[in-house]
Design a protein around this motif. Structure first.
Motif, short mmCIF file in Angstrom:
data_model
loop_
_atom_site.label_atom_id
_atom_site.label_comp_id
_atom_site.label_asym_id
_atom_site.label_seq_id
_atom_site.Cartn_x
_atom_site.Cartn_y
_atom_site.Cartn_z
N ALA A 62 -35.71 3.14 -13.94
CA ALA A 62 -36.99 3.07 -14.64
C ALA A 62 -37.55 4.46 -14.92
CB ALA A 62 -37.99 2.26 -13.82
N GLN A 63 -37.31 5.41 -14.03
CA GLN A 63 -37.82 6.76 -14.22
C GLN A 63 -36.95 7.58 -15.17
OE1 GLN A 63 -38.32 8.51 -10.35
NE2 GLN A 63 -40.21 7.39 -9.92
N GLY B 18 -34.39 -1.12 -10.89
CA GLY B 18 -34.69 -0.21 -9.80
C GLY B 18 -35.47 1.00 -10.27
N GLU B 19 -36.07 1.70 -9.32
CA GLU B 19 -36.96 2.83 -9.63
C GLU B 19 -36.23 3.97 -10.31
OE1 GLU B 19 -40.05 5.86 -7.29
OE2 GLU B 19 -39.18 4.12 -6.26
N ASP B 20 -34.99 4.24 -9.88
CA ASP B 20 -34.26 5.37 -10.46
C ASP B 20 -34.02 5.14 -11.96
OD1 ASP B 20 -34.17 6.61 -8.03
OD2 ASP B 20 -32.11 6.01 -7.57
N TRP C 239 -40.55 0.44 -17.19
CA TRP C 239 -41.60 0.42 -16.15
C TRP C 239 -42.33 -0.93 -16.09
CZ3 TRP C 239 -41.40 3.85 -20.24
CH2 TRP C 239 -42.20 3.52 -21.35
#
Length: 250
Positions: free
Chosen positions: A234-235, A230-232, A203
């Motif tokens: 990172a989550q 990317g967000e995917d 993050w």
């Protein structure tokens, strides 16, 4: 020749509850082989194999390293030297002309754990030298910094800062240098000399803890090595994965 696509990823605490996100990232990378760290929940690894159409998988409650493979695997073995906290994973995909050694070294940024990592990686190199004469890669979560890279103590979680202070505020990062001394090259740094390559925490990446090393003479067999952001990603975990492309051969 179609390159072999290999993904290396620490999925954090076994990955339970984050299977859909992990699977989405793996599918998007079109990886042929996935080496997982902190893959301590076999049911999660099995679910990921089903969700990503992988033909073979392996994991154990007793081991950190697990794998997924789209193609048959000729050989797989967990090897745990006496000095190592985690076993190393040796994997040979069918028809790829490559031997993969998955790595997860001891954690915590401190002088005494760096000494432990030095012993662990020495045991790994000795084992590899006795078993892998051809093209091979060492890859995974090394939990350490490469020579010349700096640790910003102010950005560490509060629970980890005392370990650095106990070490006198300075740690001799020797683990990766030992890999270099054994004749390996840092593949990401060779392919992206001007980029940071940070993989942790996902993050707000400011540390490079995940690496791929190849014997210097075979570096040209690795055509790509990239951090998947990317967000995917990172989550899905606290580490960002590494994607490597290798040319097949003998």
């Amino acid at each position: 020749m179609t390159p072999l696509r290999v993904l290396s990823w620490n999925i954090r605490y076994g990955g339970q509850g984050r299977e859909p996100g992990l699977a989405a990232v793996i599918r998007a990378t079109r990886a042929d082989v996935v080496l997982l760290q902190e893959a301590t929940k076999p049911a999660v690894v099995e679910a990921l194999a089903r969700a990503t159409d992988m033909a073979q998988w392996g994991a154990s409650h007793r081991q950190s390293l697990g794998f997924l493979s789209r193609r048959p695997v000729e050989h797989v073995e967990w090897r745990q030297p006496r000095v190592s906290r985690h076993a190393f994973l040796e994997l040979v995909p069918a028809g790829g002309g490559i031997r993969l050694f998955g790595v997860h070294l001891s954690a915590v940024h401190a002088a005494w754990t760096e000494r432990r990592r030095v012993r662990e990686v020495r045991a790994l190199i000795e084992s590899v030298s006795a078993r892998a004469g051809g093209f091979h890669l060492l890859l995974g979560d090394f939990n350490t910094l490469a020579p010349g890279e700096l640790l910003d103590i102010r950005r560490l979680p509060l629970r980890l800062r005392p370990f650095v202070w106990i070490s006198g505020g300075h740690i001799r990062w020797r683990t990766v240098q030992q890999v270099f001394d054994a004749g390996y090259v840092d593949v990401f740094r060779a392919r992206h000399p001007g980029e940071t390559g940070f993989t942790f925490p996902s993050w707000g990446p400011h540390l490079r803890l995940d690496y791929v090393f190849a014997p210097t003479a075979t570096l040209d067999r690795v055509t790509a090595c990239d951090v998947i952001g990317g967000e995917d990603a990172a989550q899905a975990s606290d580490h960002l994965p590494l994607l490597i492309e290798c040319l097949p051969g003998n």
